[in-house]
Design a protein around this motif. Structure first.
Motif, PDB file in Angstrom:
ATOM      1  N   ALA A 122      -1.578   9.012   6.299  1.00  0.00           N
ATOM      2  CA  ALA A 122      -2.935  10.153   6.230  1.00  0.00           C
ATOM      3  C   ALA A 122      -4.021   9.318   7.112  1.00  0.00           C
ATOM      4  N   THR A 123      -3.900   7.962   7.589  1.00  0.00           N
ATOM      5  CA  THR A 123      -4.640   7.290   8.416  1.00  0.00           C
ATOM      6  C   THR A 123      -4.164   7.477   9.776  1.00  0.00           C
ATOM      7  N   ALA A 141       0.789  -1.356  -0.089  1.00  0.00           N
ATOM      8  CA  ALA A 141       0.007   0.059   0.049  1.00  0.00           C
ATOM      9  C   ALA A 141       1.005   1.158   0.054  1.00  0.00           C
ATOM     10  N   PRO A 142       0.600   2.419  -0.555  1.00  0.00           N
ATOM     11  CA  PRO A 142       1.196   3.631  -0.315  1.00  0.00           C
ATOM     12  C   PRO A 142       1.649   4.139   1.032  1.00  0.00           C
ATOM     13  N   VAL A 169       8.896   9.448   9.907  1.00  0.00           N
ATOM     14  CA  VAL A 169      10.066  10.224  10.171  1.00  0.00           C
ATOM     15  C   VAL A 169       9.936  11.885   9.407  1.00  0.00           C
ATOM     16  N   LEU A 170       9.750  11.491   8.192  1.00  0.00           N
ATOM     17  CA  LEU A 170       9.778  13.132   7.580  1.00  0.00           C
ATOM     18  C   LEU A 170       8.388  13.780   7.906  1.00  0.00           C
ATOM     19  N   THR A 171       7.284  13.120   8.017  1.00  0.00           N
ATOM     20  CA  THR A 171       6.231  13.711   8.141  1.00  0.00           C
ATOM     21  C   THR A 171       6.362  14.318   9.696  1.00  0.00           C
ATOM     22  N   LEU A 173       2.476   3.419  14.142  1.00  0.00           N
ATOM     23  CA  LEU A 173       2.692   2.953  12.681  1.00  0.00           C
ATOM     24  C   LEU A 173       4.340   2.788  12.702  1.00  0.00           C
ATOM     25  N   MET A 174       5.178   3.709  13.083  1.00  0.00           N
ATOM     26  CA  MET A 174       6.311   3.436  12.862  1.00  0.00           C
ATOM     27  C   MET A 174       7.050   2.494  13.578  1.00  0.00           C
TER      28      MET A 174
END
Length: 319
Positions: A96-97, A89-90, A290-292, A273-274
């Motif tokens: 976003a979820t 999945a992207p 991490v980037l977000t 998630l991470m």
């Protein structure tokens, strides 16, 4: 307003090289880490060297690092964070979820930290060197020293397990039940915010004490103005300049602490998630999370800079 607009444009322009540096740092860390995408992709099977080589060729893993970095930046500009090698999945959809819950937790934690620090910081400054001030200083010192995960365990034990006032884990969507949502995030937000509230309390108290000792305060009170008006209208506004700057930096601690807190309370946010991606060896998801978070931290500090200009007329004049 023209000064603020010029400063805002300049700050935004400075964000571009900063974000590129963050992207480069995360890119290099993930490329030299032990979490290789080919390991996660073939997990549970015994791939041949030819299959591993074919996977690397198809995903551009054999290209030189500069080429891969430029390609990665190009993908980010288009809003593409890559694809999970496990779920296919992207990464953008997964982020976003999970992101809304982390934002809710962080905002709630900031609100609690700001309210508590204002109450205790102002109380300590007004009753300087008396017993309320001594109590505030002791409590804030303990709060600064206490780690967030330890506070989380104490809150779970005393407020969730023994008294049953709050759930021990899980998340309720506010669209389903606002009361359930508030209960599900109260303990995590308190766990996250109490150390930050203690730190901000000490900053606010020190700033208030320094401001109360200035000549204009004595002059205003001596001219007949009520002390509560002087403190609320002048002293508090001037004293909040330094704490506002510190608050921008503490947001980064809140975002980072959310990783641990979400794991303790089993909240399906960015932290969970991470952690799941690290355990499963899914570097694309780790990289996206991490980037977000790093981008959010940079944007929050930009907002704090603008607020700093709004509350500090002398800085606007200097600019």
């Amino acid at each position: 307003m023209a000064v603020i607009a010029r400063m805002l444009v300049r700050r935004v322009l400075l964000l571009i090289p900063l974000l590129l540096g963050v992207v480069l740092f995360v890119f290099l860390i993930m490329r030299f880490s032990d979490n290789k995408p080919e390991y996660a992709y073939f997990e549970g099977s015994n791939p041949t060297p030819a299959q591993v080589h074919q996977f690397k060729v198809e995903n551009g893993l054999l290209d030189p690092l500069p080429v891969r970095y430029v390609r990665f930046v190009g993908q980010l500009v288009r809003g593409d964070m890559g694809t999970s090698v496990l779920t296919k999945a992207p990464v953008r959809d997964s982020v976003a979820t999970a992101l809304p819950l982390t934002v809710q937790l962080t905002v709630l934690g900031i609100l609690i930290a700001v309210v508590l620090s204002l109450i205790f910081g102002i109380t300590g400054a007004i009753f300087r060197d008396r017993w309320p001030d001594q109590l505030v200083r002791i409590v804030s010192l303990v709060g600064v020293a206490a780690p967030a995960f330890w506070i989380a365990l104490l809150l779970i034990q005393y407020l969730a397990v023994e008294r049953g006032w709050f759930p021990t884990s899980g998340y309720v969507n506010p669209a389903d039940s606002f009361t359930g949502w508030l209960k599900s995030l109260t303990l995590p937000a308190l766990s996250l915010s109490l150390p930050q509230a203690a730190y901000l309390t000490r900053i606010i108290r020190t700033s208030m004490v320094e401001e109360l000792d200035k000549d204009y305060v004595r002059t205003a009170i001596g001219s007949g103005l009520p002390p509560i008006v002087v403190v609320g209208r002048n002293v508090l506004r001037n004293a909040l300049v330094n704490p506002l700057t510190v608050l921008g930096l503490r947001v980064g601690y809140l975002l980072g602490g959310a990783v641990v807190i979400e794991t303790i309370y089993s909240l399906p946010g960015m932290g969970q998630l991470m952690i799941t991606a690290v355990r499963n060896g899914d570097p694309a998801v780790v990289q996206g999370v991490v980037l977000t978070i790093a981008t959010g931290f940079v944007v929050v500090n930009l907002v704090v800079d603008v607020l700093y200009l709004l509350v500090n007329p002398r800085l606007r004049s200097a600019a």
